[in-house]
Design a protein around this motif. Sequence first.
Motif, PDB file in Angstrom:
ATOM      1  N   LYS A  19      29.186  64.239  21.980  1.00 46.22           N
ATOM      2  CA  LYS A  19      28.047  65.051  21.695  1.00 46.22           C
ATOM      3  C   LYS A  19      27.907  65.935  23.239  1.00 46.22           C
ATOM      4  CE  LYS A  19      25.398  62.102  19.024  1.00 46.22           C
ATOM      5  NZ  LYS A  19      24.046  61.349  18.962  1.00 46.22           N
ATOM      6  N   ASN A  64      29.152  71.833  23.217  1.00 52.16           N
ATOM      7  CA  ASN A  64      28.810  73.266  23.781  1.00 52.16           C
ATOM      8  C   ASN A  64      29.815  73.836  24.791  1.00 52.16           C
ATOM      9  OD1 ASN A  64      26.585  73.557  21.856  1.00 52.16           O
ATOM     10  ND2 ASN A  64      25.383  72.620  23.221  1.00 52.16           N
ATOM     11  N   SER A 118      31.097  77.975  16.376  1.00 52.10           N
ATOM     12  CA  SER A 118      30.148  77.208  16.443  1.00 52.10           C
ATOM     13  C   SER A 118      30.491  75.765  15.771  1.00 52.10           C
ATOM     14  CB  SER A 118      28.776  77.855  15.506  1.00 52.10           C
ATOM     15  OG  SER A 118      27.503  76.999  15.564  1.00 52.10           O
ATOM     16  N   SER A 119      29.524  75.046  15.494  1.00 52.54           N
ATOM     17  CA  SER A 119      29.780  73.744  14.989  1.00 52.54           C
ATOM     18  C   SER A 119      28.648  73.167  13.743  1.00 52.54           C
ATOM     19  CB  SER A 119      29.876  72.579  15.903  1.00 52.54           C
ATOM     20  OG  SER A 119      28.622  72.454  16.783  1.00 52.54           O
ATOM     21  N   ASN A 160      24.903  73.994  14.707  1.00 49.90           N
ATOM     22  CA  ASN A 160      24.617  74.367  15.991  1.00 49.90           C
ATOM     23  C   ASN A 160      24.200  75.848  16.211  1.00 49.90           C
ATOM     24  OD1 ASN A 160      24.905  74.415  18.970  1.00 49.90           O
ATOM     25  ND2 ASN A 160      26.679  73.519  19.005  1.00 49.90           N
ATOM     26  N   LYS A 170      14.651  71.781  17.514  1.00 46.80           N
ATOM     27  CA  LYS A 170      14.843  70.794  16.387  1.00 46.80           C
ATOM     28  C   LYS A 170      14.055  70.775  15.654  1.00 46.80           C
ATOM     29  CE  LYS A 170      18.142  68.261  19.430  1.00 46.80           C
ATOM     30  NZ  LYS A 170      18.703  66.970  19.947  1.00 46.80           N
ATOM     31  N   TYR A 188      18.851  72.182  13.145  1.00 49.07           N
ATOM     32  CA  TYR A 188      19.589  72.443  14.591  1.00 49.07           C
ATOM     33  C   TYR A 188      19.484  71.001  14.929  1.00 49.07           C
ATOM     34  CZ  TYR A 188      20.359  73.628  19.125  1.00 49.07           C
ATOM     35  OH  TYR A 188      20.879  73.600  20.488  1.00 49.07           O
ATOM     36  N   ASP A 189      20.950  70.621  15.230  1.00 44.29           N
ATOM     37  CA  ASP A 189      21.319  69.309  16.124  1.00 44.29           C
ATOM     38  C   ASP A 189      22.718  69.464  16.584  1.00 44.29           C
ATOM     39  OD1 ASP A 189      21.528  66.941  17.241  1.00 44.29           O
ATOM     40  OD2 ASP A 189      20.678  65.794  15.710  1.00 44.29           O
ATOM     41  N   PRO A 190      22.885  70.104  17.757  1.00 47.97           N
ATOM     42  CA  PRO A 190      24.184  70.154  18.347  1.00 47.97           C
ATOM     43  C   PRO A 190      25.190  68.959  18.356  1.00 47.97           C
ATOM     44  CG  PRO A 190      22.742  70.455  19.927  1.00 47.97           C
ATOM     45  CD  PRO A 190      21.977  70.420  18.684  1.00 47.97           C
ATOM     46  N   ALA A 223      28.679  66.835  15.400  1.00 48.37           N
ATOM     47  CA  ALA A 223      29.504  68.038  14.955  1.00 48.37           C
ATOM     48  C   ALA A 223      30.846  67.646  14.298  1.00 48.37           C
ATOM     49  CB  ALA A 223      29.912  69.080  16.001  1.00 48.37           C
TER      50      ALA A 223
END
Length: 786
Positions: A470, A474, A490-491, A525, A550, A605-607, A610
């Motif tokens: 995780k 980014n 993006s993811s 993301n 979030k 939204y939660d990067p 992915a």
Amino acid sequence: MLSHYLLLAIRNFSKFKSIFIINLMGLALGLTTVILISLWVKDELSINRYHEHSDRIYSVMTNHDNSGGMVTWNLTPAEMPEAMKADLPQVEKSAGVSPFIKGMAFDSGKEKIEAAGFFVDQDYLEIFSHEFIIGNQSKALSGINSIALSESLANALFGSPQNAIGKSLKWQVFDFGNEVEVTGVYRDFGSLDVEKPEFLMAYPFFLQMLGDGAHWDNYNSSTVLLLREGTDIAAFNSQIADFIKERAEGSNVTPFVQLFADTYLYGTYEGGKVAGGRINYVWIFSGIALFILLIACINFMNLSTARSGARAKEIGVKKSMGASRTGIFGQFMVESLVMTFLALVIAILAVYLLQPLFSQVTLKQLSLDMNVEVIFILFGIWVFTSLIVGIYPSLYLSRFKPVQIMQINLKGSLGELIARKGLVVFQFGISMLLIIGVVVIGKQMNYIQNQNLGYDQSHLLKIPSESIPKSQINTVLDQVKAIPGVENASSLTHPLVGLASSTIGLSWDGKNPNEQVKFENITVNMGLIETMDFELVAGRSFSQEYGEEKAKLILNESAVETIGFEEPVGQMVNLWGDDMEIIGVIKDFHFESLKETVKPAFLKYDPGFAQNILVRIQSENQPETIAEVTAIFQNLLGQKPTVSFMDESYQALYLQEQRVSALAEYFGIVAIFLSCLGLFGLAAFTAESRKKEIGVRKVLGESIGGILNLITVDFIKLVAIAILTTLPLGWYFANSWLETYAYQTNLSWWVFVGSGLLLILVALMTVGFQAYKAAASNPVHSLRND
């Protein structure tokens, strides 16, 4: 007697060479098609059925009674396998199976490889008949830190299965990872398995990964059961109907079991019940094989009865010499058996030659192995075909009486002509249906390829990213976006080519507490909306300018319609107990095949999670850009990533239809060719039998055009009748198939008119060749003997 019949058959074939060649070619082509389709059908019917206890292995399915209708899944709560084994005496063994994990990274110390596989219970290895090369199959996954590898993965990581056993292996997916011991190596799953896992790990670790998510309201794994001998399935389904409702308050889910071997062929559900699936295509192509064989047989029957006058004297002499009707019947049946046998031999040789091409078209490894079963099937095809082609001509020809022989007109009786014309109409009717089918399938596939999906598929790369921690997602995205040929990146956690994560955990003011509504959960993301080119119809996208995001959601139009918000932006909803603000609405986009309507969905939204990284690249210098993107992942993971274009993933949704379309096209051409081959033979025979009439007409001044019209008009009338009688059936079948799609092309009038005109044109060219040949001949040659 048999040797005498064989000798007569050979002499007859030599005497009527053109008829013999036409019949042989037609039967050989028909039998080739039948054998090829039989190979495909046999393979389809064999998927998942080779396991020793296949008649007792069942998958647990779940019916979800949602506000939008009944939805059937093969997903169950993660705790269900253990609970069913403990509480149900009919369950002998029970195995939990995680979703197929495609991007798990393995590190053996020398090699780093990404692989795909399952977390499964130990019972899984005892339910299914998968062969272990090394290791104790009955204990291979008894430890939580155990792993079994496929032969291919063991070779790639350790050099051989023997070197792999007992070795330590590190794995990682997202932020989860561990060191496991290789406790077994199994043979690679074969062509008769739908999924082909490269590894199997202990299911208890999957439960640990789920943590609080392993509860009775979440559907995040599958359950496979081995039921005891004699279990009454209907009674068992009734018994488990409330199994989940008793453990999850307010649940609307009803489980039932389906034979595991049937899940491949029967995968379509309506109203919570099986409503077909791939089995429909098995029936369709089995029917096509039968019809093509019938078309080839009709050619034989028509040509045999058409030249009855030419063989009348032969029959008359034999009967005058004391031959019985049974003897004459036997002679013609032997001719049919010999002809069909020769055609079958040619067909078998053709199948061997066409196997590689046919396997490529069907994406299956098909082969004609001459074992006892196959020989028995081929023998059955030979006898069946011989009976079809032989019985009617044999009965027809053997019925002649010597006193009638000299009175027989070459045109035959009224009943004979009606039967022959009816068979021609049948042939071209089938050809018409196949043409309509090919055109409609092609039109729908073209519609799918050009349908606006709600985002831009072009130049969009998809890269699995489960093996990236995780904390590094980014960083990787920043490096990728710095490449000159990259427009954006993006993811997200969704494949965008099928349902992946649905929830009933979204609520809002005014929602009926007794109503359960499923929403597709798409975790994204920053920059995902911009990378995908989704259309914002209200509000904004996720952005760092607004701080922590979030607790924010973006809905699609279907979700807004389902909830009933008139002004959704700024409204509050509750997701899994947390208040969430709606900050935007995007235009509906397709994340399933066009067979399904767009489901309500939200973007969260939660990067950290992915499953896929999406990279939009420029159209120029794509190979160089892809190479640079690949290098970034290779430096991070120690191996090349799997890179594909998003439009390829989308097209894979329709792989089954594309294969069907290709096969229908090939077999449609075969049917048309066979029909025209028979028409060619009949036209040639008609021209030959009327050559003296044609000669007289030409001497009396008839033009070539008049002769052409004389010969062709009757045949074209038959084709026109076939077209007109088949049109309603063609429309019905085409419309029924299109109704399986929520989004479908229209059935234009030109599909049917164009198909009919094409068939008439082909028939006209076929008959016209023989007609012109007869019309252009010198009448002196046909009249000089009179």
